[in-house]
Design a protein around this motif. Structure first.
Motif, PDB file in Angstrom:
ATOM      1  N   ASP A  48      37.446  13.195  46.248  1.00  0.00           N
ATOM      2  CA  ASP A  48      38.525  12.961  45.506  1.00  0.00           C
ATOM      3  C   ASP A  48      38.901  11.699  44.991  1.00  0.00           C
ATOM      4  O   ASP A  48      39.067  11.513  43.567  1.00  0.00           O
ATOM      5  N   THR A  49      38.511  10.706  45.893  1.00  0.00           N
ATOM      6  CA  THR A  49      38.853   9.399  45.304  1.00  0.00           C
ATOM      7  C   THR A  49      37.953   8.966  44.103  1.00  0.00           C
ATOM      8  O   THR A  49      38.409   8.508  43.449  1.00  0.00           O
ATOM      9  N   ALA A  50      36.538   9.323  44.484  1.00  0.00           N
ATOM     10  CA  ALA A  50      35.743   9.067  43.366  1.00  0.00           C
ATOM     11  C   ALA A  50      36.070   9.619  42.096  1.00  0.00           C
ATOM     12  O   ALA A  50      35.942   9.031  40.897  1.00  0.00           O
ATOM     13  N   GLU A  51      36.521  10.919  42.025  1.00  0.00           N
ATOM     14  CA  GLU A  51      37.038  11.499  40.786  1.00  0.00           C
ATOM     15  C   GLU A  51      38.273  10.803  40.083  1.00  0.00           C
ATOM     16  O   GLU A  51      38.039  10.626  38.923  1.00  0.00           O
ATOM     17  N   LEU A  52      39.182  10.731  41.023  1.00  0.00           N
ATOM     18  CA  LEU A  52      40.366   9.895  40.593  1.00  0.00           C
ATOM     19  C   LEU A  52      39.980   8.637  39.564  1.00  0.00           C
ATOM     20  O   LEU A  52      40.470   8.374  38.712  1.00  0.00           O
ATOM     21  N   LEU A  53      39.353   7.749  40.512  1.00  0.00           N
ATOM     22  CA  LEU A  53      38.889   6.591  40.008  1.00  0.00           C
ATOM     23  C   LEU A  53      38.175   6.551  38.770  1.00  0.00           C
ATOM     24  O   LEU A  53      38.281   5.566  37.847  1.00  0.00           O
ATOM     25  N   THR A  54      37.033   7.334  38.657  1.00  0.00           N
ATOM     26  CA  THR A  54      36.445   7.686  37.601  1.00  0.00           C
ATOM     27  C   THR A  54      37.097   7.977  36.314  1.00  0.00           C
ATOM     28  O   THR A  54      37.150   7.523  35.250  1.00  0.00           O
ATOM     29  N   ALA A  55      38.189   8.884  36.629  1.00  0.00           N
ATOM     30  CA  ALA A  55      38.812   9.306  35.586  1.00  0.00           C
ATOM     31  C   ALA A  55      39.917   8.371  35.099  1.00  0.00           C
ATOM     32  O   ALA A  55      39.918   8.155  33.768  1.00  0.00           O
ATOM     33  N   GLU A  56      40.306   7.352  35.863  1.00  0.00           N
ATOM     34  CA  GLU A  56      41.186   6.000  35.501  1.00  0.00           C
ATOM     35  C   GLU A  56      40.205   5.295  34.662  1.00  0.00           C
ATOM     36  O   GLU A  56      40.765   4.901  33.466  1.00  0.00           O
ATOM     37  N   LEU A  57      39.010   4.854  35.064  1.00  0.00           N
ATOM     38  CA  LEU A  57      38.071   4.227  34.358  1.00  0.00           C
ATOM     39  C   LEU A  57      37.961   4.610  32.631  1.00  0.00           C
ATOM     40  O   LEU A  57      37.956   4.079  31.955  1.00  0.00           O
ATOM     41  N   VAL A  58      37.456   6.037  32.929  1.00  0.00           N
ATOM     42  CA  VAL A  58      37.244   6.728  31.543  1.00  0.00           C
ATOM     43  C   VAL A  58      38.384   6.779  30.695  1.00  0.00           C
ATOM     44  O   VAL A  58      38.268   6.361  29.478  1.00  0.00           O
ATOM     45  N   ALA A  59      39.633   7.005  31.075  1.00  0.00           N
ATOM     46  CA  ALA A  59      40.707   7.099  30.375  1.00  0.00           C
ATOM     47  C   ALA A  59      41.321   5.569  29.802  1.00  0.00           C
ATOM     48  O   ALA A  59      41.528   5.512  28.504  1.00  0.00           O
ATOM     49  N   ASN A  60      41.005   4.624  30.746  1.00  0.00           N
ATOM     50  CA  ASN A  60      41.066   3.163  29.821  1.00  0.00           C
ATOM     51  C   ASN A  60      40.374   3.072  28.930  1.00  0.00           C
ATOM     52  O   ASN A  60      40.472   2.392  27.978  1.00  0.00           O
ATOM     53  N   ALA A  61      38.679   3.220  29.193  1.00  0.00           N
ATOM     54  CA  ALA A  61      38.031   2.889  28.031  1.00  0.00           C
ATOM     55  C   ALA A  61      38.209   3.604  26.624  1.00  0.00           C
ATOM     56  O   ALA A  61      38.193   3.112  25.744  1.00  0.00           O
ATOM     57  N   VAL A  62      38.776   4.949  26.879  1.00  0.00           N
ATOM     58  CA  VAL A  62      38.981   5.809  25.864  1.00  0.00           C
ATOM     59  C   VAL A  62      40.375   5.065  25.177  1.00  0.00           C
ATOM     60  O   VAL A  62      40.527   4.871  23.856  1.00  0.00           O
ATOM     61  N   GLU A  63      41.345   4.677  25.693  1.00  0.00           N
ATOM     62  CA  GLU A  63      42.634   4.174  25.342  1.00  0.00           C
ATOM     63  C   GLU A  63      42.693   2.788  24.927  1.00  0.00           C
ATOM     64  O   GLU A  63      43.331   2.555  23.832  1.00  0.00           O
ATOM     65  N   HIS A  64      41.632   1.887  25.640  1.00  0.00           N
ATOM     66  CA  HIS A  64      41.840   0.705  25.216  1.00  0.00           C
ATOM     67  C   HIS A  64      40.902  -0.126  24.445  1.00  0.00           C
ATOM     68  O   HIS A  64      40.512  -1.365  24.177  1.00  0.00           O
ATOM     69  N   THR A  65      39.648   0.931  23.890  1.00  0.00           N
ATOM     70  CA  THR A  65      38.786   0.588  23.125  1.00  0.00           C
ATOM     71  C   THR A  65      38.932   0.868  21.663  1.00  0.00           C
ATOM     72  O   THR A  65      39.404   2.372  21.533  1.00  0.00           O
ATOM     73  N   ALA A  66      38.825   0.264  20.519  1.00  0.00           N
ATOM     74  CA  ALA A  66      39.137   0.767  19.144  1.00  0.00           C
ATOM     75  C   ALA A  66      37.745   1.567  18.774  1.00  0.00           C
ATOM     76  O   ALA A  66      36.595   1.281  19.325  1.00  0.00           O
ATOM     77  N   GLY A  67      38.016   2.227  17.826  1.00  0.00           N
ATOM     78  CA  GLY A  67      36.863   2.986  17.209  1.00  0.00           C
ATOM     79  C   GLY A  67      36.338   4.115  17.956  1.00  0.00           C
ATOM     80  O   GLY A  67      37.042   4.818  18.666  1.00  0.00           O
ATOM     81  N   ASP A  68      35.116   4.657  17.638  1.00  0.00           N
ATOM     82  CA  ASP A  68      34.786   6.089  18.289  1.00  0.00           C
ATOM     83  C   ASP A  68      33.422   5.901  18.781  1.00  0.00           C
ATOM     84  O   ASP A  68      32.585   6.913  19.156  1.00  0.00           O
ATOM     85  N   ALA A  69      32.945   4.841  19.099  1.00  0.00           N
ATOM     86  CA  ALA A  69      31.863   4.543  19.724  1.00  0.00           C
ATOM     87  C   ALA A  69      31.692   5.237  21.212  1.00  0.00           C
ATOM     88  O   ALA A  69      32.549   5.306  21.745  1.00  0.00           O
ATOM     89  N   PRO A  70      30.633   5.862  21.601  1.00  0.00           N
ATOM     90  CA  PRO A  70      30.515   6.708  22.863  1.00  0.00           C
ATOM     91  C   PRO A  70      30.916   5.626  23.923  1.00  0.00           C
ATOM     92  O   PRO A  70      30.631   4.401  23.928  1.00  0.00           O
ATOM     93  N   ILE A  71      30.920   6.456  25.149  1.00  0.00           N
ATOM     94  CA  ILE A  71      31.451   5.457  26.487  1.00  0.00           C
ATOM     95  C   ILE A  71      30.347   6.117  27.225  1.00  0.00           C
ATOM     96  O   ILE A  71      29.917   7.349  27.285  1.00  0.00           O
ATOM     97  N   GLU A  72      29.685   5.251  28.262  1.00  0.00           N
ATOM     98  CA  GLU A  72      28.730   5.734  28.980  1.00  0.00           C
ATOM     99  C   GLU A  72      29.182   5.787  30.428  1.00  0.00           C
ATOM    100  O   GLU A  72      29.773   4.792  30.900  1.00  0.00           O
ATOM    101  N   LEU A  73      28.948   6.567  31.370  1.00  0.00           N
ATOM    102  CA  LEU A  73      29.231   6.756  32.723  1.00  0.00           C
ATOM    103  C   LEU A  73      28.176   6.851  33.498  1.00  0.00           C
ATOM    104  O   LEU A  73      26.922   7.559  33.020  1.00  0.00           O
TER     105      LEU A  73
END
Length: 157
Positions: A48-73
């Motif tokens: 549960d903690t791993a899922e929560l923290l992963t969601a936070e990192l991915v959401a931050n990457a989507v919200e705070h990076t410009a453009g539409d380049a993909p994100i890698e997990l």
């Protein structure tokens, strides 16, 4: 610890790497990958903690990076715990990931607590430059097994 956590340790490191779209759809996909990876190997870190923290990192990457380049997990399961990294194309480091913020987050705002959660709930976290931007990461340890009670309850008389 909230929710179930499995306590088997993989004998060798295992890793998953997936490219996610630069959109809100990346968050549930990342959560699903983490849950699947942990379940596949019956890993002992807190899912549960791993899922929560992963969601936070991915959401931050989507919200705070410009453009539409993909994100890698990248999810690595190790005998001692796990490491999760999110790669994005922006080389600017995250604000207050490795040090406390200058002020407390506003409890009435929707935003502003993600990095605090990552700092507080992970064993360690940080960021590093990559050839195409940066990677932001956290680590979680394996959760020890709960000790089983040694005595049995007495039958009611």
């Amino acid at each position: 610890m909230n929710g179930p956590a499995l306590h088997e340790r993989p004998s060798a490191p295992a890793s998953w790497r997936i490219t996610l779209p630069h959109s809100a759809a990346a968050v549930p996909a990342a959560r699903a990958l983490v849950r699947s990876a942990f379940a596949e190997l019956e890993h002992g870190a807190d899912i549960d903690t791993a899922e929560l923290l992963t969601a936070e990192l991915v959401a931050n990457a989507v919200e705070h990076t410009a453009g539409d380049a993909p994100i890698e997990l990248v999810v690595e399961l190790l005998p001692t715990g796990c490491k999760v990294e999110v790669h994005d194309p922006d080389p600017v480091p995250p604000g207050n990931l490795t040090r406390p913020a200058d002020r407390e987050p506003d409890l009435w705002q929707e935003h502003g607590r993600g990095l605090l959660l990552i700092r507080t709930l992970s064993a360690s976290c940080g960021h590093r430059p990559t050839g195409s931007g940066k990677a932001v990461w956290f680590r979680l340890p394996v959760v020890p097994r709960q000790r089983q009670p040694q005595c049995r309850p007495r039958p009611a008389s």
